[in-house]
Enzyme design. Structure first.
Site, PDB file in Angstrom:
ATOM      1  CB  SER A  50      42.575  31.674  50.769  1.00  0.00           C
ATOM      2  OG  SER A  50      40.996  32.204  50.525  1.00  0.00           O
ATOM      3  CE  LYS A  96      42.237  34.467  46.420  1.00  0.00           C
ATOM      4  NZ  LYS A  96      43.299  33.866  46.168  1.00  0.00           N
TER       5      LYS A  96
HETATM    6  C1  HXC Z   1      36.745  45.388  34.901  1.00  0.00           C
HETATM    7  C2  HXC Z   1      38.789  43.027  33.522  1.00  0.00           C
HETATM    8  C3  HXC Z   1      39.782  43.580  34.147  1.00  0.00           C
HETATM    9  C4  HXC Z   1      39.526  45.159  34.745  1.00  0.00           C
HETATM   10  C5  HXC Z   1      40.418  42.450  32.977  1.00  0.00           C
HETATM   11  N1  HXC Z   1      39.264  42.477  32.785  1.00  0.00           N
HETATM   12  N2  HXC Z   1      40.958  43.618  34.120  1.00  0.00           N
HETATM   13  N3  HXC Z   1      36.947  44.337  33.859  1.00  0.00           N
HETATM   14  N4  HXC Z   1      37.852  45.782  35.300  1.00  0.00           N
HETATM   15  N5  HXC Z   1      40.405  45.779  35.619  1.00  0.00           N
HETATM   16  C6  HXC Z   1      38.202  41.687  31.716  1.00  0.00           C
HETATM   17  C7  HXC Z   1      38.395  41.711  30.894  1.00  0.00           C
HETATM   18  O1  HXC Z   1      37.939  43.396  29.742  1.00  0.00           O
HETATM   19  C8  HXC Z   1      37.922  40.465  30.344  1.00  0.00           C
HETATM   20  O2  HXC Z   1      36.652  40.553  30.035  1.00  0.00           O
HETATM   21  C9  HXC Z   1      38.154  39.525  31.195  1.00  0.00           C
HETATM   22  O3  HXC Z   1      38.624  40.276  32.369  1.00  0.00           O
HETATM   23  C10 HXC Z   1      39.927  38.250  30.446  1.00  0.00           C
HETATM   24  O4  HXC Z   1      40.722  39.880  30.971  1.00  0.00           O
HETATM   25  P1  HXC Z   1      41.786  38.961  30.251  1.00  0.00           P
HETATM   26  O5  HXC Z   1      43.040  39.860  30.173  1.00  0.00           O
HETATM   27  O6  HXC Z   1      41.609  38.372  28.991  1.00  0.00           O
HETATM   28  O7  HXC Z   1      42.535  37.462  31.180  1.00  0.00           O
HETATM   29  P2  HXC Z   1      43.645  37.364  31.269  1.00  0.00           P
HETATM   30  O8  HXC Z   1      44.914  37.627  30.154  1.00  0.00           O
HETATM   31  O9  HXC Z   1      43.884  35.851  31.446  1.00  0.00           O
HETATM   32  O10 HXC Z   1      43.617  38.014  32.368  1.00  0.00           O
HETATM   33  C11 HXC Z   1      43.739  37.788  33.506  1.00  0.00           C
HETATM   34  C12 HXC Z   1      44.033  38.659  34.523  1.00  0.00           C
HETATM   35  C13 HXC Z   1      45.541  39.023  35.310  1.00  0.00           C
HETATM   36  C14 HXC Z   1      43.399  38.224  36.066  1.00  0.00           C
HETATM   37  C15 HXC Z   1      42.327  40.267  34.355  1.00  0.00           C
HETATM   38  O11 HXC Z   1      44.797  40.582  36.285  1.00  0.00           O
HETATM   39  C16 HXC Z   1      45.893  38.753  35.568  1.00  0.00           C
HETATM   40  O12 HXC Z   1      46.222  37.750  34.706  1.00  0.00           O
HETATM   41  N6  HXC Z   1      46.154  38.563  36.355  1.00  0.00           N
HETATM   42  C17 HXC Z   1      47.092  37.603  37.339  1.00  0.00           C
HETATM   43  C18 HXC Z   1      48.128  38.028  38.263  1.00  0.00           C
HETATM   44  C19 HXC Z   1      47.625  38.800  39.657  1.00  0.00           C
HETATM   45  O13 HXC Z   1      46.329  39.212  39.225  1.00  0.00           O
HETATM   46  N7  HXC Z   1      48.059  38.741  40.672  1.00  0.00           N
HETATM   47  C20 HXC Z   1      47.273  39.575  41.389  1.00  0.00           C
HETATM   48  C21 HXC Z   1      46.580  38.461  42.811  1.00  0.00           C
HETATM   49  S1  HXC Z   1      46.834  39.416  43.951  1.00  0.00           S
HETATM   50  P3  HXC Z   1      35.358  40.787  28.595  1.00  0.00           P
HETATM   51  O14 HXC Z   1      34.450  41.120  29.254  1.00  0.00           O
HETATM   52  O15 HXC Z   1      36.664  41.991  27.763  1.00  0.00           O
HETATM   53  O16 HXC Z   1      36.605  40.009  27.731  1.00  0.00           O
HETATM   54  C22 HXC Z   1      45.422  38.750  44.845  1.00  0.00           C
HETATM   55  C23 HXC Z   1      45.669  39.171  46.370  1.00  0.00           C
HETATM   56  C24 HXC Z   1      44.755  40.355  46.289  1.00  0.00           C
HETATM   57  O17 HXC Z   1      45.246  38.264  44.807  1.00  0.00           O
HETATM   58  C25 HXC Z   1      44.833  41.484  46.429  1.00  0.00           C
HETATM   59  C26 HXC Z   1      44.354  42.649  46.599  1.00  0.00           C
HETATM   60  C27 HXC Z   1      43.330  42.832  45.484  1.00  0.00           C
END
Ligand code: HXC
Length: 273
Positions: free
Chosen positions: A158, A176
């Site tokens: 988390s 979370k």
């Molecule tokens: C605003 C955003 C954005 C951003 C994406 N979106 N990035 N909005 N600011 N920076 C919006 C998109 O425009 C879209 O909305 C919606 O979110 C979904 O985006 P997709 O790219 O289609 O989603 P998806 O391919 O499923 O990817 C999910 C994700 C991506 C969360 C956006 O970043 C990802 O896959 N992350 C996985 C890895 C990750 O994040 N790891 C970090 C964990 S670290 P609309 O309205 O345009 O459709 C962690 C510890 C904490 O959790 C650390 C502190 C930062």
């Protein structure tokens, strides 16, 4: 990637404590979860890591397997925790190929830094879906297998944002909170059946994607963030891996329904990560 053992494991732990145990890890190719897995495998466990990217997940599995001769580490890519069926198939495959599931790390998470005005409802929902629904799906998919284990344990990775709320992280804070709440319900519902269910809440952990995204790291040092952490330093992936080893070991068998913040008491001082 060659990682010195001292980077992910304290010398206090003994060889073989997780012999014949299998850990199922979502988000297992990520920086923190891959080190948690590495530590468990080094101490005798076999592992199955799940991720969306086939290439990244299979490469991470291969890499983790190098920490112990004879270790079996299965990497299942193309699996999205938001899709219950694909997760169920992965859990069933893990149990079939590795002999069961004893431990679960629900580590898959989505995050980006954005102000509320920059968050569409789909953006908010996306993080809720990955973190909350994905964690629920993980519990559901693995529970039938955990019920057959002699020491069923679950850890949810988390955060600490939601204890106070955090700007630019409204979506993650909400998600979370729900993960912590789900952890507690699982502890109460499945505790009588031998399952332990606990959260590890990492604070600012050095050299992770999360810290990089928050623009921290060296910048945080400069801004005095580290000075404000009561323990006087950023966390390491080893700190999180060591907490994981403790909770999954026999020494952790009576710890249930708890949040273990691995953050050097940072949130108590400044309400930040
Ligand atoms: C605003 C955003 C954005 C951003 C994406 N979106 N990035 N909005 N600011 N920076 C919006 C998109 O425009 C879209 O909305 C919606 O979110 C979904 O985006 P997709 O790219 O289609 O989603 P998806 O391919 O499923 O990817 C999910 C994700 C991506 C969360 C956006 O970043 C990802 O896959 N992350 C996985 C890895 C990750 O994040 N790891 C970090 C964990 S670290 P609309 O309205 O345009 O459709 C962690 C510890 C904490 O959790 C650390 C502190 C930062």
């Amino acid at each position: 990637m060659s990682v010195p053992e001292s980077k992910y494991l304290s010398p206090v732990w003994r060889d073989g404590i997780f012999k014949d145990r299998v850990v199922f890890v979502t988000g297992g190719a990520g920086t923190i979860c891959s080190m948690q897995t590495r530590a468990l495998v080094r101490l005798g466990a076999d592992a199955c890591i799940i991720g969306r990217s086939v290439e990244k997940t299979e490469a991470a599995a291969k890499d983790i397997a190098t920490v112990r001769a004879g270790a079996k580490v299965l990497g299942i890519g193309g699996c999205d925790v938001r899709k219950a069926e694909s997760l169920q198939a992965a859990a069933d495959r893990c149990a079939k190929e590795l002999g069961g599931i004893d431990f679960v790390i629900a580590g898959a998470a989505g995050n980006f830094v954005a102000p509320i005005e920059g968050l569409s409802s789909n953006a908010f929902k996306t993080v809720m879906d990955i973190d909350v629904l994905g964690t629920f799906n993980t519990v559901k998919a693995t529970m039938p297998h955990l019920m057959r284990s002699a020491s069923p344990r679950i850890i949810y990775v988390s955060a600490t944002f939601h204890y106070t709320g955090m700007p630019m992280q409204a979506h993650v804070s909400a998600a979370k909170s729900a993960v912590d709440s789900l952890m507690a319900s699982v502890a109460l519902e499945y505790g009588p059946r031998g399952v332990t269910s606990n959260v590890i809440a990492p604070g600012g952990i050095a050299d992770t994607e999360g810290m990089a995204r928050l623009g921290s790291g060296e910048e945080a040092e400069r801004a005095g963030y580290v000075k404000g952490i009561p323990s006087g330093r950023l966390g390491t992936v080893r700190d999180v891996a060591d907490a994981t080893v403790f909770l999954f070991s026999d020494a952790g068998s009576y710890v249930n329904g708890q949040v273990l913040a691995v953050d050097g008491a940072a949130w108590r001082r400044q309400g930040a990560i």
